[in-house]
Motif scaffolding. Structure first.
Motif, PDB file in Angstrom:
ATOM      1  N   VAL A 267       0.854  -1.190   0.000  1.00 10.96           N
ATOM      2  CA  VAL A 267       0.000   0.000   0.000  1.00 10.96           C
ATOM      3  C   VAL A 267       0.888   1.238   0.000  1.00 10.96           C
ATOM      4  N   HIS A 268       0.558   2.196  -0.842  1.00  9.46           N
ATOM      5  CA  HIS A 268       1.377   3.407  -1.014  1.00  9.46           C
ATOM      6  C   HIS A 268       0.902   4.476  -0.032  1.00  9.46           C
ATOM      7  N   GLN A 269       1.444   4.432   1.181  1.00  7.47           N
ATOM      8  CA  GLN A 269       1.041   5.373   2.238  1.00  7.47           C
ATOM      9  C   GLN A 269       2.234   5.677   3.119  1.00  7.47           C
ATOM     10  N   GLY A 270       2.322   6.908   3.610  1.00  8.52           N
ATOM     11  CA  GLY A 270       3.333   7.272   4.585  1.00  8.52           C
ATOM     12  C   GLY A 270       4.561   7.900   3.959  1.00  8.52           C
ATOM     13  N   ARG A 271       5.505   8.291   4.834  1.00  9.27           N
ATOM     14  CA  ARG A 271       6.700   8.967   4.346  1.00  9.27           C
ATOM     15  C   ARG A 271       7.815   7.972   4.055  1.00  9.27           C
ATOM     16  N   SER A 272       8.841   8.477   3.404  1.00  8.94           N
ATOM     17  CA  SER A 272      10.033   7.689   3.072  1.00  8.94           C
ATOM     18  C   SER A 272       9.709   6.488   2.196  1.00  8.94           C
ATOM     19  N   LEU A 273       8.738   6.630   1.314  1.00  8.84           N
ATOM     20  CA  LEU A 273       8.367   5.522   0.442  1.00  8.84           C
ATOM     21  C   LEU A 273       9.474   5.173  -0.542  1.00  8.84           C
ATOM     22  N   THR A 274      10.455   6.041  -0.681  1.00 13.29           N
ATOM     23  CA  THR A 274      11.589   5.728  -1.553  1.00 13.29           C
ATOM     24  C   THR A 274      12.417   4.561  -1.021  1.00 13.29           C
ATOM     25  N   TYR A 275      12.149   4.129   0.224  1.00  9.77           N
ATOM     26  CA  TYR A 275      12.823   2.933   0.746  1.00  9.77           C
ATOM     27  C   TYR A 275      12.224   1.655   0.157  1.00  9.77           C
ATOM     28  N   ARG A 276      11.094   1.782  -0.506  1.00  9.65           N
ATOM     29  CA  ARG A 276      10.477   0.722  -1.289  1.00  9.65           C
ATOM     30  C   ARG A 276      10.351  -0.603  -0.531  1.00  9.65           C
ATOM     31  N   PHE A 277      11.188  -1.595  -0.907  1.00  9.11           N
ATOM     32  CA  PHE A 277      11.018  -2.930  -0.336  1.00  9.11           C
ATOM     33  C   PHE A 277      11.597  -3.074   1.068  1.00  9.11           C
ATOM     34  N   ALA A 278      11.993  -1.960   1.695  1.00  5.93           N
ATOM     35  CA  ALA A 278      12.240  -2.026   3.142  1.00  5.93           C
ATOM     36  C   ALA A 278      10.959  -2.410   3.870  1.00  5.93           C
ATOM     37  N   ALA A 279       9.818  -2.271   3.176  1.00  7.14           N
ATOM     38  CA  ALA A 279       8.533  -2.658   3.779  1.00  7.14           C
ATOM     39  C   ALA A 279       8.494  -4.125   4.172  1.00  7.14           C
ATOM     40  N   VAL A 280       9.371  -4.958   3.602  1.00  7.30           N
ATOM     41  CA  VAL A 280       9.363  -6.378   3.977  1.00  7.30           C
ATOM     42  C   VAL A 280      10.316  -6.667   5.132  1.00  7.30           C
ATOM     43  N   ALA A 281      11.026  -5.666   5.629  1.00 10.99           N
ATOM     44  CA  ALA A 281      11.988  -5.885   6.720  1.00 10.99           C
ATOM     45  C   ALA A 281      11.354  -6.544   7.949  1.00 10.99           C
ATOM     46  N   PRO A 282      10.156  -6.112   8.398  1.00  7.20           N
ATOM     47  CA  PRO A 282       9.603  -6.777   9.585  1.00  7.20           C
ATOM     48  C   PRO A 282       9.279  -8.244   9.352  1.00  7.20           C
ATOM     49  N   LEU A 283       9.017  -8.640   8.105  1.00  2.49           N
ATOM     50  CA  LEU A 283       8.763 -10.049   7.821  1.00  2.49           C
ATOM     51  C   LEU A 283      10.005 -10.875   8.124  1.00  2.49           C
ATOM     52  N   TRP A 284      11.155 -10.420   7.630  1.00  3.30           N
ATOM     53  CA  TRP A 284      12.410 -11.134   7.885  1.00  3.30           C
ATOM     54  C   TRP A 284      12.789 -11.059   9.359  1.00  3.30           C
ATOM     55  N   THR A 285      12.513  -9.910   9.996  1.00  4.67           N
ATOM     56  CA  THR A 285      12.844  -9.764  11.416  1.00  4.67           C
ATOM     57  C   THR A 285      12.087 -10.794  12.244  1.00  4.67           C
ATOM     58  N   GLY A 286      10.824 -11.007  11.892  1.00  2.00           N
ATOM     59  CA  GLY A 286      10.042 -12.011  12.606  1.00  2.00           C
ATOM     60  C   GLY A 286      10.634 -13.401  12.481  1.00  2.00           C
ATOM     61  N   ALA A 287      11.165 -13.718  11.296  1.00  2.00           N
ATOM     62  CA  ALA A 287      11.804 -15.019  11.111  1.00  2.00           C
ATOM     63  C   ALA A 287      13.134 -15.091  11.852  1.00  2.00           C
ATOM     64  N   LEU A 288      13.907 -14.009  11.799  1.00  2.00           N
ATOM     65  CA  LEU A 288      15.193 -13.981  12.504  1.00  2.00           C
ATOM     66  C   LEU A 288      15.020 -14.130  14.007  1.00  2.00           C
ATOM     67  N   ALA A 289      13.973 -13.495  14.537  1.00  2.00           N
ATOM     68  CA  ALA A 289      13.728 -13.531  15.982  1.00  2.00           C
ATOM     69  C   ALA A 289      12.855 -14.707  16.392  1.00  2.00           C
ATOM     70  N   ASP A 290      12.502 -15.545  15.426  1.00  2.00           N
ATOM     71  CA  ASP A 290      11.681 -16.730  15.680  1.00  2.00           C
ATOM     72  C   ASP A 290      10.382 -16.368  16.405  1.00  2.00           C
ATOM     73  N   CYS A 291       9.726 -15.338  15.888  1.00  2.00           N
ATOM     74  CA  CYS A 291       8.479 -14.919  16.533  1.00  2.00           C
ATOM     75  C   CYS A 291       7.352 -14.664  15.540  1.00  2.00           C
ATOM     76  N   THR A 292       7.582 -14.978  14.273  1.00  2.00           N
ATOM     77  CA  THR A 292       6.562 -14.668  13.292  1.00  2.00           C
ATOM     78  C   THR A 292       5.394 -15.644  13.368  1.00  2.00           C
TER      79      THR A 292
END
Length: 639
Positions: free
Chosen positions: A269-294
């Motif tokens: 969804v195209h909302q919020g600031r710093s959208l030029t970071y683009r696929f940084a939006a998937v960072a929390p997905l990987w973080t959940g896997a790294l922290a074994d909490c997803t």
């Protein structure tokens, strides 16, 4: 559409990844292309990457440091993910840059860490990268270089940061100092982690600082850094005061509905600031896997992440130079912030954290699973940020109805922003955000227009009221030139498939009103390389792009004597140079009740049929909408 016009990718694997075809090898190929793309712009000592593009407001040296730090994070994911194998050139490249950047006599040294300086942001990326590559870089550095690195990071001790996600840059960086046995201030770490507790609003959601600043920073900053801090702390003494488990539980709550933010084509969804970071939006997905909490299945995690990166790669990101330009697809500066420099987009490196997981981890070996919107129509209420998501399986579009995030300060007097103030956002559209279009503020907005120049009212502080599975509402004050007091606009959104039934109650202030006040409702702005087609009729307006995306607004009540039209803009939208917004306009009569059908669909839209299919009863603050399929939608202004 080409698989990726500017990246050479390996063959797809439709058995392992039936939805995207992507494997870990595709991620490695994109990472390698990005790292290769910035190499020609390195300074002689490799301490800075001075990329082409608009300079940031912190200066060229800061921009150069940004280029090093943010690409180092990407390189760290690549180095650590490969166990250092085949990464000798990357290791030497960034180790050399580290030595030069911390050497005050090198001619390309990094600026010192001072209060609220941009260097603080970049230091956090370097700290994380050094931690993740410790066996290959830090442990092999000369003692003198280590001492210089520690000296540079020590500028954080006791320093002041901006009171938002920046507090976490200090937390992570000083924890790195602790992990290498260097002096640090425990009170800085504890203070930063204590402060984010003030911004936690429940259900996994943080604001970014005081106020109602809800956006992707909740995932790529507010969840990311505390858990990265926990990774570093675990390597130090294993003690985290029980914080890590709290952060894991919160991220799990955040991730549970997160798949609903992505369209079938992978677009977030195209909302919020710093959208030029683009696929940084998937960072929390990987973080959940790294922290074994997803809470997400491994195949769904990879489907989401691969779909997002593939979405941009197919649309020319990175570009023909191998660079991430300031923008969304191509260069588009209105999607950036004034402080953004040419290397700012490389916070997208956070989207590659999954490479830290071993190749035999289930997120890389499990078969892809479909997204929620690929299986059925979806309605997802997020009361904490005041958002309601509705996605449609037939066209794969996800729409976000906004009744909670406004990016104003805690007193509600800040500047409104097109990436927060709109009533709706989607995975297929962006708001018209260039200054010349934002002045008119047509799309995604109900405006009160003052005669004679038609200056539109704004939607600043949003006051949430209700947010449930199939309805959400809020109110805001609208200032109209010539009125001593503001109007009060109460709005309810009632989604139904690809449609949103939007109800506005407009209350005028007491006392005489200026002559000629009118009301205007704008639908979604649709954009394309070619000018969208426009059609209007009695009580409706429609815009359709060359690839079949249609935006329509249809007046159902209160618009009977109004005008219809399609507002066009050029170079105002991240999705294309030509954009168009259908809109309705009518005279204001107190009290005002206006009911519209807002449509965004890849189907052919028939406004006359839609208008005839819905009947509206509005009296005494109650609105009842009856559809021909038997659906009854009801809303009371007192809710």
């Amino acid at each position: 559409m080409p698989a990726a016009p500017h990246v050479q990718l390996p063959p797809t694997d439709r058995v392992l990844s039936p939805r995207t075809g992507w494997t870990r090898a595709h991620w490695e190929a994109v990472a390698d292309r990005l790292l290769e793309g910035v190499a020609p712009y390195a300074t002689p000592g490799l301490a800075q990457y001075r990329l082409p593009g608009r300079a940031g407001w912190s200066g060229v040296v800061s921009d150069g440091l940004e280029g090093y730090a943010r690409t180092f994070l990407l390189a760290a994911c690549r180095i650590a993910g490969a166990g250092g194998v085949g990464a000798v050139a990357l290791i030497e490249r960034y180790a050399t840059g580290l030595a030069s950047g911390t050497d005050r006599t090198s001619g390309e040294s990094w600026p010192e860490l001072t209060d609220c300086s941009q260097q603080m942001v970049e230091a956090a990326s370097i700290a994380v990268a050094l931690h993740e590559t410790r066996p290959w870089i830090w442990d092999r550095l000369d003692t003198a270089v280590r001492e210089r690195v520690v000296d540079w990071f020590s500028g954080f001790a006791g320093a002041r940061t901006w009171d938002n996600n920046w507090r976490l840059f200090q937390v992570v960086s000083e924890q790195f100092l602790a992990s290498v046995g260097a002096p640090y201030r425990k009170e800085d770490i504890e203070g930063g982690l204590d402060r984010i507790e003030d911004w936690y609003v429940g259900d996994g959601w943080y604001t970014d600082g005081d106020g109602r600043n809800f956006d992707y920073y909740a995932g790529w900053a507010m969840h990311l850094y505390p858990l990265l801090w926990a990774r570093i702390a675990a390597s130090t003494d294993g003690a985290d005061g029980g914080r890590a488990e709290v952060y894991r539980e919160r991220l799990a709550a955040f991730l549970a509905p997160y798949p609903h933010f992505f369209g079938a084509d992978g677009a977030p969804v195209h909302q919020g600031r710093s959208l030029t970071y683009r696929f940084a939006a998937v960072a929390p997905l990987w973080t959940g896997a790294l922290a074994d909490c997803t809470p997400l299945a491994p195949g769904l995690t990879r489907r989401l992440a691969s779909g997002a990166v593939r979405h941009f790669a197919e649309r020319g990101v990175p570009d023909e130079r191998g660079l991430l330009p300031l923008g969304w697809y191509g260069t588009f500066l209105p999607a950036t912030q004034p402080y953004s420099g040419p290397a700012s987009p490389y916070w997208a490196s956070k989207g590659f954290l999954g490479l830290l997981l071993p190749a035999d981890h289930p997120v890389w070996t499990a078969r892809e699973l479909p997204l929620p919107v690929e299986e059925s129509d979806q309605y997802t209420a997020l009361p904490a940020p005041g958002w309601l998501l509705h996605g449609t399986r037939h066209d794969g579009i996800v729409r976000l109805v906004n009744h909670g995030s406004d990016h104003n300060g805690p007193n509600g007097r800040g500047e409104d922003d097109p990436h927060y103030a709109k009533f709706a956002y989607s995975t297929a559209t962006a708001p018209d955000s260039a200054p010349h279009a934002w002045t008119r503020n047509t799309d995604g907005h109900l405006a009160l227009l003052a005669a004679p120049d038609g200056t539109p009212s704004r939607r600043r502080r949003i006051h949430p009221l209700v947010c449930e599975t199939r309805r959400a509402s809020s109110w805001h004050q609208a200032d109209v030139p010539g009125c001593e007091a503001p109007f009060r606009v109460t709005t309810a959104s009632l989604p139904h498939g690809p449609w949103e039934f939007r109800v506005h109650h407009v209350q005028a202030p007491s006392g005489p009103l200026p002559q000629g006040v009118s009301v205007r409702e704008g639908g979604y702005a649709v954009a394309h390389e070619l000018p969208p087609q426009a059609r209007t009729g009695p009580g409706w307006a429609l815009a359709r792009t060359a690839d079949g995306l249609t935006s329509a607004v249809i007046g159902l009540h209160g618009w009977e004597e109004g005008d219809t039209g399609v507002s066009r803009q050029v170079e105002a939208n991240a999705y294309g140079p030509h954009s168009a917004t259908p809109c309705l306009t009518t005279s204001f009569h107190a009290p005002g009740c206006y009911v519209s059908l807002i449509a965004l669909s890849r189907d052919t839209v028939h406004p006359e049929a839609l208008r005839a299919s819905a009947s509206v009863e509005a009296a005494d603050g109650t609105v009842v909408i009856r559809l021909v399929d038997g659906t009854v939608l009801r809303w009371e202004a007192a809710e």
